[in-house]
Design an enzyme around this catalytic site. Structure first.
Site, PDB file in Angstrom:
ATOM      1  N   ASP A  29       0.865  -1.189   0.000  1.00 21.67           N
ATOM      2  CA  ASP A  29       0.000   0.000   0.000  1.00 21.67           C
ATOM      3  C   ASP A  29       0.893   1.227   0.000  1.00 21.67           C
ATOM      4  O   ASP A  29       1.917   1.260   0.695  1.00 21.67           O
ATOM      5  CB  ASP A  29      -0.908   0.008   1.238  1.00 21.67           C
ATOM      6  CG  ASP A  29      -2.139   0.883   1.025  1.00 21.67           C
ATOM      7  OD1 ASP A  29      -3.254   0.334   0.967  1.00 21.67           O
ATOM      8  OD2 ASP A  29      -1.975   2.126   0.905  1.00 21.67           O
ATOM      9  N   CYS A 257     -19.275   2.059  -4.193  1.00 23.34           N
ATOM     10  CA  CYS A 257     -19.825   1.247  -5.291  1.00 23.34           C
ATOM     11  C   CYS A 257     -21.053   1.832  -5.974  1.00 23.34           C
ATOM     12  O   CYS A 257     -21.001   2.150  -7.163  1.00 23.34           O
ATOM     13  CB  CYS A 257     -20.136  -0.148  -4.762  1.00 23.34           C
ATOM     14  SG  CYS A 257     -18.674  -1.000  -4.160  1.00 23.34           S
TER      15      CYS A 257
HETATM   16  N1  LIG Z   1     -15.393  -1.463  -0.500  1.00 25.77           N
HETATM   17  C1  LIG Z   1     -16.233  -2.307  -1.077  1.00 25.77           C
HETATM   18  O1  LIG Z   1     -17.245  -2.653  -0.496  1.00 25.77           O
HETATM   19  C2  LIG Z   1     -15.944  -2.896  -2.447  1.00 25.77           C
HETATM   20  C3  LIG Z   1     -16.679  -4.017  -2.848  1.00 25.77           C
HETATM   21  C4  LIG Z   1     -16.437  -4.569  -4.073  1.00 25.77           C
HETATM   22  C5  LIG Z   1     -15.491  -3.994  -4.917  1.00 25.77           C
HETATM   23  N2  LIG Z   1     -14.801  -2.883  -4.526  1.00 25.77           N
HETATM   24  C6  LIG Z   1     -13.799  -2.346  -5.443  1.00 25.77           C
HETATM   25  O2  LIG Z   1     -12.498  -2.700  -4.989  1.00 25.77           O
HETATM   26  C7  LIG Z   1     -11.565  -1.677  -5.278  1.00 25.77           C
HETATM   27  C8  LIG Z   1     -10.876  -1.216  -4.006  1.00 25.77           C
HETATM   28  O3  LIG Z   1     -11.840  -0.656  -3.148  1.00 25.77           O
HETATM   29  P1  LIG Z   1     -11.629  -0.532  -1.589  1.00 25.77           P
HETATM   30  O4  LIG Z   1     -12.973  -0.286  -1.014  1.00 25.77           O
HETATM   31  O5  LIG Z   1     -10.807  -1.652  -1.071  1.00 25.77           O
HETATM   32  O6  LIG Z   1     -10.774   0.811  -1.530  1.00 25.77           O
HETATM   33  P2  LIG Z   1     -10.017   1.418  -0.235  1.00 25.77           P
HETATM   34  O7  LIG Z   1      -9.965   2.879  -0.467  1.00 25.77           O
HETATM   35  O8  LIG Z   1     -10.629   0.906   1.017  1.00 25.77           O
HETATM   36  O9  LIG Z   1      -8.572   0.804  -0.323  1.00 25.77           O
HETATM   37  C9  LIG Z   1      -7.706   1.063  -1.357  1.00 25.77           C
HETATM   38  C10 LIG Z   1      -6.299   1.047  -0.798  1.00 25.77           C
HETATM   39  O10 LIG Z   1      -5.423   1.183  -1.903  1.00 25.77           O
HETATM   40  C11 LIG Z   1      -4.362   2.025  -1.530  1.00 25.77           C
HETATM   41  N3  LIG Z   1      -3.774   2.541  -2.753  1.00 25.77           N
HETATM   42  C12 LIG Z   1      -4.189   3.529  -3.568  1.00 25.77           C
HETATM   43  N4  LIG Z   1      -3.385   3.631  -4.628  1.00 25.77           N
HETATM   44  C13 LIG Z   1      -2.431   2.684  -4.493  1.00 25.77           C
HETATM   45  C14 LIG Z   1      -1.332   2.294  -5.259  1.00 25.77           C
HETATM   46  N5  LIG Z   1      -1.053   2.898  -6.398  1.00 25.77           N
HETATM   47  N6  LIG Z   1      -0.557   1.306  -4.804  1.00 25.77           N
HETATM   48  C15 LIG Z   1      -0.847   0.676  -3.652  1.00 25.77           C
HETATM   49  N7  LIG Z   1      -1.881   1.002  -2.876  1.00 25.77           N
HETATM   50  C16 LIG Z   1      -2.668   1.987  -3.303  1.00 25.77           C
HETATM   51  C17 LIG Z   1      -4.978   3.071  -0.622  1.00 25.77           C
HETATM   52  O11 LIG Z   1      -4.016   3.650   0.218  1.00 25.77           O
HETATM   53  C18 LIG Z   1      -6.003   2.219   0.143  1.00 25.77           C
HETATM   54  O12 LIG Z   1      -5.458   1.702   1.342  1.00 25.77           O
HETATM   55  C19 LIG Z   1     -12.361  -0.597  -5.998  1.00 25.77           C
HETATM   56  O13 LIG Z   1     -12.278  -0.808  -7.375  1.00 25.77           O
HETATM   57  C20 LIG Z   1     -13.773  -0.839  -5.528  1.00 25.77           C
HETATM   58  O14 LIG Z   1     -14.737  -0.368  -6.446  1.00 25.77           O
HETATM   59  C21 LIG Z   1     -15.000  -2.339  -3.286  1.00 25.77           C
END
Ligand SMILES: NC(=O)c1ccc[n+]([C@@H]2O[C@H](COP(=O)([O-])OP(=O)(O)OC[C@H]3O[C@@H](n4cnc5c(N)ncnc54)[C@H](O)[C@@H]3O)[C@@H](O)[C@H]2O)c1
Length: 401
Positions: A29, A257
């Protein structure tokens, strides 16, 4: 097997916690504060227990890192970074691009790259693969697959193990290796014929919710005009044992989402010359709910809010999580302030947000309930102001939709 998971947020950390039981996990991360916290065995995500993280750290099966060189020797990489909308409400793939750069610059032997981030059909084939190849400093042929994430943070009945998982690779070998990976911790795997099918299915799942929420939000306005209760009417409709699924009205949709993913589908559709009228209209209806709620509150309170103390209960976008991404509270508060109200908010889980902190649940002129966490009782809410407008349907005996 050693796995790198790029992004340690809701999706990435949840996967890391599951995979840690069977594999060595490197959680990459770029947020160093999160990395330090995770290496100290502290989870920042609901549903991922710190004790589980500590167990994997002790067993040498989990390391959080912000250093690309730590993923150089992995066998598999999962991408789980944000895919938000930019300031023009267009798909923003800059985080995906940065993740591809990390992979390209650091992984020099062939691995399987699986994308779990949500994006439009064609992202794996036309964006991720070329981007990783562009950033690779050596000619290396990785395998590529997609397996869209379906995690619902805060939910206890469905998790990584018992939620069926879609998957597809760009090649048969990638598909097979993806199945092998997830079969270690997921009970039901559903192979589809192409990555585009998996990508589109994920977007349609959330579009289905977005459109139905908009429909019920519009219906709440119709039932109000009819002078009947929307909740009683929905409960009545819900007695039909088939062909109906109950959605409930709200002040708008929030989270990473529902307000975001349908726009990825609409943008792609429009790029192909196909209109996405339902999606665009649903966005408008859901966004207009904040204004509708405030208009109702103004109507019930002598026609204006000037100088009135308005307390918002629950600024997280849904119950029992601290997530404020795209929360409807933002627009509701904006409308209240534009109408001269003095606004404070109460949220046990969020505590600090937008430079403000959670205030006492008492002493207001008007309380508007946007999200009701289990930790806040209906009784306390009712006592907080002489007038309470509940958008959740969970506080009986007060004004509601
Ligand atoms: N949260 C949900 O309920 C959910 C459910 C299904 C799908 N998704 C999808 O999953 C993906 C991630 O969502 P999330 O909710 O986990 O996001 P999040 O914001 O909770 O986590 C993302 C993490 O990625 C890190 N990050 C950002 N850029 C980065 C990089 N270049 N290298 C390494 N780390 C990096 C951030 O610091 C953060 O900790 C999105 O595409 C989202 O649409 C989310």
């Amino acid at each position: 097997m050693k796995v790198a998971i790029i992004g340690q947020g809701y999706v990435g950390l949840t996967i890391s916690a599951f995979a840690g039981e069977f594999l060595e996990v490197v959680g990459f991360d770029n947020n160093k504060k999160i990395v330090n916290q995770l290496n100290a065995g502290i989870s920042h995500i609901e549903g991922v227990e710190s004790s589980v993280l500590q167990k994997w750290i002790k067993a040498g099966r989990y390391l959080a890192t912000a250093s690309g060189s730590d993923i150089a020797d992995v066998d598999l990489v999962v991408i789980a970074v944000p895919t938000p909308l930019n300031k023009d409400r267009q798909p923003d793939l800059t985080y995906i691009d940065a993740a591809c750069r990390t992979i390209g610059e650091n992984v020099k032997t062939p691995v399987l790259v699986i994308n779990e981030s949500t994006s439009f059909p064609g992202t794996l084939r036309n964006y991720i693969k070329p981007a990783i190849e562009k950033y690779s400093t050596s000619a290396v042929e990785h395998l590529y697959a997609i397996s869209p994430e379906r995690v619902d943070p805060g939910r206890v009945d469905y998790n990584q193990k018992n939620t069926p998982r879609l998957y597809a690779g760009l090649t048969a070998e990638a598909t097979e290796k993806t199945r092998e990976f997830y079969s270690r911790f997921c009970d039901e795997l559903v192979e589809v014929s192409s990555p585009e099918v998996a990508e589109a299915a994920k977007l349609f799942e959330n579009t289905f919710r977005q459109v139905n929420i908009a429909l019920v939000n519009e219906f709440a306005q119709i039932t109000n005009a009819l002078g009947i209760s929307v909740h009683e009417t929905l409960d009545a409709a819900n007695t039909k044992p088939y062909g109906f699924m109950k959605f409930t009205p709200s002040a708008g949709v929030g989270g990473h989402c529902i307000p975001v993913d349908p726009t990825y589908l609409a943008t792609k559709a429009e790029e192909l010359g196909t209109p996405a009228t339902f999606i665009r209209h649903a966005n408008e209806v859901n966004t207009s709910m904040a204004r509708y709620v405030i208009e109702r509150v103004i109507q019930d309170n002598g026609g204006n809010l000037a100088g009135k103390n308005v307390l918002i209960v629950g600024v997280a976008y849904k119950p029992n999580v601290a997530d404020v991404r795209e929360t409807a509270a933002e627009l509701v508060i904006e409308h209240c302030r534009a109408n001269g109200a003095v606004v404070t908010w109460h949220d046990d889980l969020v505590q600090n947000w937008n430079g403000e902190s959670s205030q006492d649940l008492s002493g207001a002129d008007i309380t508007i309930v946007l999200t009701k966490h289990d930790s806040v009782s209906a009784e306390r809410i009712k006592k907080s102001a002489p007038y309470v407008f509940d958008t959740t349907g969970k506080v009986e005996g007060v004004t509601a939709f």
